[in-house]
Motif scaffolding. Structure first.
Motif, PDB file in Angstrom:
ATOM      1  N   LEU A   1      -5.266   9.958   7.085  1.00  0.00           N
ATOM      2  CA  LEU A   1      -3.579  10.365   7.652  1.00  0.00           C
ATOM      3  C   LEU A   1      -4.760  11.017   8.702  1.00  0.00           C
ATOM      4  O   LEU A   1      -5.276  12.554   8.193  1.00  0.00           O
ATOM      5  CB  LEU A   1      -2.961  10.330   6.495  1.00  0.00           C
ATOM      6  CG  LEU A   1      -2.709   9.752   5.010  1.00  0.00           C
ATOM      7  CD1 LEU A   1      -2.247  10.620   4.455  1.00  0.00           C
ATOM      8  CD2 LEU A   1      -1.802   9.171   5.572  1.00  0.00           C
TER       9      LEU A   1
ATOM     10  N   ILE B   1       2.656   4.813  -3.131  1.00  0.00           N
ATOM     11  CA  ILE B   1       1.408   4.920  -3.212  1.00  0.00           C
ATOM     12  C   ILE B   1       0.541   3.497  -3.596  1.00  0.00           C
ATOM     13  O   ILE B   1       0.779   3.817  -4.993  1.00  0.00           O
ATOM     14  CB  ILE B   1       0.662   5.940  -2.694  1.00  0.00           C
ATOM     15  CG1 ILE B   1       1.185   6.480  -1.484  1.00  0.00           C
ATOM     16  CG2 ILE B   1      -1.397   5.488  -2.298  1.00  0.00           C
ATOM     17  CD1 ILE B   1       0.665   7.878  -1.043  1.00  0.00           C
ATOM     18  N   LYS B   2       0.111   2.589  -3.254  1.00  0.00           N
ATOM     19  CA  LYS B   2      -0.243   1.321  -4.383  1.00  0.00           C
ATOM     20  C   LYS B   2       1.258   0.726  -5.416  1.00  0.00           C
ATOM     21  O   LYS B   2       0.286   1.211  -6.534  1.00  0.00           O
ATOM     22  CB  LYS B   2      -1.655   2.065  -4.791  1.00  0.00           C
ATOM     23  CG  LYS B   2      -2.473   2.112  -3.716  1.00  0.00           C
ATOM     24  CD  LYS B   2      -3.960   2.854  -4.395  1.00  0.00           C
ATOM     25  CE  LYS B   2      -4.661   1.931  -4.994  1.00  0.00           C
ATOM     26  NZ  LYS B   2      -6.040   2.321  -5.795  1.00  0.00           N
TER      27      LYS B   2
ATOM     28  N   MET C   1       0.639  -1.326   0.093  1.00  0.00           N
ATOM     29  CA  MET C   1      -0.255   0.003   0.202  1.00  0.00           C
ATOM     30  C   MET C   1       0.902   1.021  -0.407  1.00  0.00           C
ATOM     31  O   MET C   1       0.901   2.082  -1.234  1.00  0.00           O
ATOM     32  CB  MET C   1      -0.980   0.096   1.636  1.00  0.00           C
ATOM     33  CG  MET C   1      -1.608   1.371   1.172  1.00  0.00           C
ATOM     34  SD  MET C   1      -3.069   0.650   0.017  1.00  0.00           S
ATOM     35  CE  MET C   1      -4.200   3.060   0.803  1.00  0.00           C
ATOM     36  N   ILE C   2       1.909   1.536   0.773  1.00  0.00           N
ATOM     37  CA  ILE C   2       2.522   2.352   0.972  1.00  0.00           C
ATOM     38  C   ILE C   2       3.736   1.740   1.503  1.00  0.00           C
ATOM     39  O   ILE C   2       3.924   0.825   2.148  1.00  0.00           O
ATOM     40  CB  ILE C   2       2.316   3.639   2.079  1.00  0.00           C
ATOM     41  CG1 ILE C   2       2.253   3.357   3.968  1.00  0.00           C
ATOM     42  CG2 ILE C   2       0.759   4.452   1.432  1.00  0.00           C
ATOM     43  CD1 ILE C   2       1.903   4.177   4.731  1.00  0.00           C
TER      44      ILE C   2
ATOM     45  N   ARG D   1      -3.301  -2.603   3.656  1.00  0.00           N
ATOM     46  CA  ARG D   1      -4.239  -1.990   4.516  1.00  0.00           C
ATOM     47  C   ARG D   1      -5.011  -2.888   5.226  1.00  0.00           C
ATOM     48  O   ARG D   1      -4.816  -4.345   5.522  1.00  0.00           O
ATOM     49  CB  ARG D   1      -4.828  -2.656   2.827  1.00  0.00           C
ATOM     50  CG  ARG D   1      -4.946  -2.126   1.421  1.00  0.00           C
ATOM     51  CD  ARG D   1      -6.020  -2.722  -0.293  1.00  0.00           C
ATOM     52  NE  ARG D   1      -6.247  -1.934  -0.744  1.00  0.00           N
ATOM     53  CZ  ARG D   1      -6.672  -1.142  -1.615  1.00  0.00           C
ATOM     54  NH1 ARG D   1      -7.836  -0.953  -0.680  1.00  0.00           N
ATOM     55  NH2 ARG D   1      -6.343  -0.516  -1.987  1.00  0.00           N
TER      56      ARG D   1
ATOM     57  N   THR E   1      -8.413  -0.767   4.300  1.00  0.00           N
ATOM     58  CA  THR E   1      -8.303   0.773   4.469  1.00  0.00           C
ATOM     59  C   THR E   1      -7.041   1.048   5.203  1.00  0.00           C
ATOM     60  O   THR E   1      -6.937  -0.160   6.221  1.00  0.00           O
ATOM     61  CB  THR E   1      -9.150   1.280   4.755  1.00  0.00           C
ATOM     62  OG1 THR E   1     -10.873   1.734   4.416  1.00  0.00           O
ATOM     63  CG2 THR E   1      -8.702   3.081   5.441  1.00  0.00           C
ATOM     64  N   LEU E   2      -6.199   1.624   5.191  1.00  0.00           N
ATOM     65  CA  LEU E   2      -4.991   1.258   6.048  1.00  0.00           C
ATOM     66  C   LEU E   2      -5.097   2.722   6.650  1.00  0.00           C
ATOM     67  O   LEU E   2      -5.447   4.164   6.170  1.00  0.00           O
ATOM     68  CB  LEU E   2      -3.642   2.010   5.117  1.00  0.00           C
ATOM     69  CG  LEU E   2      -2.213   2.289   6.044  1.00  0.00           C
ATOM     70  CD1 LEU E   2      -1.696   1.259   7.293  1.00  0.00           C
ATOM     71  CD2 LEU E   2      -0.832   2.107   4.723  1.00  0.00           C
TER      72      LEU E   2
ATOM     73  N   ASP F   1      -9.413   4.323   0.396  1.00  0.00           N
ATOM     74  CA  ASP F   1      -7.780   3.449   1.030  1.00  0.00           C
ATOM     75  C   ASP F   1      -7.146   3.514   2.228  1.00  0.00           C
ATOM     76  O   ASP F   1      -6.559   2.385   2.409  1.00  0.00           O
ATOM     77  CB  ASP F   1      -7.271   3.437   0.053  1.00  0.00           C
ATOM     78  CG  ASP F   1      -8.130   2.913  -1.508  1.00  0.00           C
ATOM     79  OD1 ASP F   1      -9.256   2.071  -1.749  1.00  0.00           O
ATOM     80  OD2 ASP F   1      -7.810   3.851  -2.196  1.00  0.00           O
ATOM     81  N   LEU F   2      -6.770   4.629   2.266  1.00  0.00           N
ATOM     82  CA  LEU F   2      -5.689   5.706   3.104  1.00  0.00           C
ATOM     83  C   LEU F   2      -6.621   6.664   3.510  1.00  0.00           C
ATOM     84  O   LEU F   2      -7.418   7.638   3.182  1.00  0.00           O
ATOM     85  CB  LEU F   2      -4.620   6.107   2.503  1.00  0.00           C
ATOM     86  CG  LEU F   2      -3.108   6.737   2.398  1.00  0.00           C
ATOM     87  CD1 LEU F   2      -2.645   4.958   4.098  1.00  0.00           C
ATOM     88  CD2 LEU F   2      -2.204   7.469   1.866  1.00  0.00           C
TER      89      LEU F   2
ATOM     90  N   ALA G   1      -8.107   9.065  -0.803  1.00  0.00           N
ATOM     91  CA  ALA G   1      -7.744   9.491   0.386  1.00  0.00           C
ATOM     92  C   ALA G   1      -8.049  10.236   1.587  1.00  0.00           C
ATOM     93  O   ALA G   1      -8.472  11.050   0.730  1.00  0.00           O
ATOM     94  CB  ALA G   1      -5.557   9.610   0.093  1.00  0.00           C
TER      95      ALA G   1
END
Length: 283
Positions: free
Chosen positions: A156, A61-62, A1-2, A27, A185-186, A153-154, A77
């Protein structure tokens, strides 16, 4: 993912805000960046948003390089900074509507989504207030509500818990768990509170002077510890309700008992007046 590989970020010629950062997250994970103020937490998150340029190293990222990623099409995101971005002179309703308008939702869908958010996030009392009048907690609440409109998906999150009360923190954590913590989801967040980091995260990265000095893997901490926190909060609320009920009962009893002597006194006064009248009549 990252994936961050040997990442350096320099603010001046002499100072690296980030130094040789290596971090991988996927994820379904909840990752905490823990460290004191100016340790590089916010800078690292801003790198992942594309707001900070990397001096050296690689950020993916991805599997897409950060300088080539399109945040509108390549990834979904969400970002909650310490100072949330709003149209401050617009109402909560207007701010919620804006994020749906720019994504070209139909009017009926926009109305439905906003009405549901008002219920889910208990925004009834502030929905028509302007953003600048809200408390910090209320602003974060609206921020989470905005992100809940999308499948992400992300996510922060940057230092949003630092100035909140324990109850406010638990309430926001419960919402974050409900809407963002899932297998698709991360979630990556920064904090200077180690207890909070270990409560939420599956992985904790310790930062000092812009470098990762330690990584700690945790298991099932979020579900178990948050459940305990919520349970304690519920018990406290129940106890407060009981105390209020007992106080009301005590007040009503005191009111009744205080009214009895008044009645007795009034009866005595009436009897005295009758006696006086009888004496006058006899004379």
């Amino acid at each position: 993912m990252i994936n961050l590989v040997n990442v350096f970020v320099k603010y001046t010629k002499e100072f690296y805000a980030l130094s040789n950062i290596n971090l991988t997250a996927n994820r379904g994970q909840v990752v905490a960046l823990f460290g004191p103020k100016d340790s590089g937490k916010t800078c690292l998150i801003r790198v992942l948003t594309g707001l900070e340029k990397v001096e050296k190293g690689e950020v993916y990222i991805k599997d897409i390089p950060i300088n080539k990623i399109d945040f509108k099409t390549d990834i979904s995101a969400g970002y909650i900074p310490y100072k949330a971005n709003f149209f401050d002179k617009k109402t909560v309703y207007d701010n919620l509507k804006y994020v749906l308008d720019i994504r070209n939702f139909e009017k009926s869908v926009i109305t439905e989504k906003i009405n549901q958010a008002i219920i889910d996030f208990r925004l009834e009392q502030i929905v028509n207030q302007k953003i600048y009048k809200l408390s910090l907690y209320q602003k974060y609440l609206v921020s989470i509500a905005r992100l809940s409109f999308r499948k992400l998906d992300l996510v922060l999150i940057d230092n949003i818990f630092e100035e909140l009360s324990e109850q406010e923190t638990i309430e926001l954590l419960t919402l974050i768990k409900k809407y963002f913590i899932n297998s698709n989801t991360l979630v990556l967040f920064s904090t200077s509170n180690l207890t909070l980091a270990k409560t939420i995260a599956s992985n904790v990265y310790y930062l000092e002077y812009g470098a990762i000095v330690k990584e700690e893997n945790l298991e099932d901490t979020f579900e178990k510890r948050l459940a305990k926190e919520v349970s304690l909060l519920e018990e406290q609320v129940e106890e407060q309700v009981k105390i209020k009920k007992n106080n009301k009962t005590a007040k009503s009893k005191n009111a009744k008992s205080s009214s009895k002597p008044k009645t007795e006194k009034s009866k005595k006064t009436q009897n005295k007046n009758i006696k006086k009248d009888n004496i006058k009549n006899n004379k």
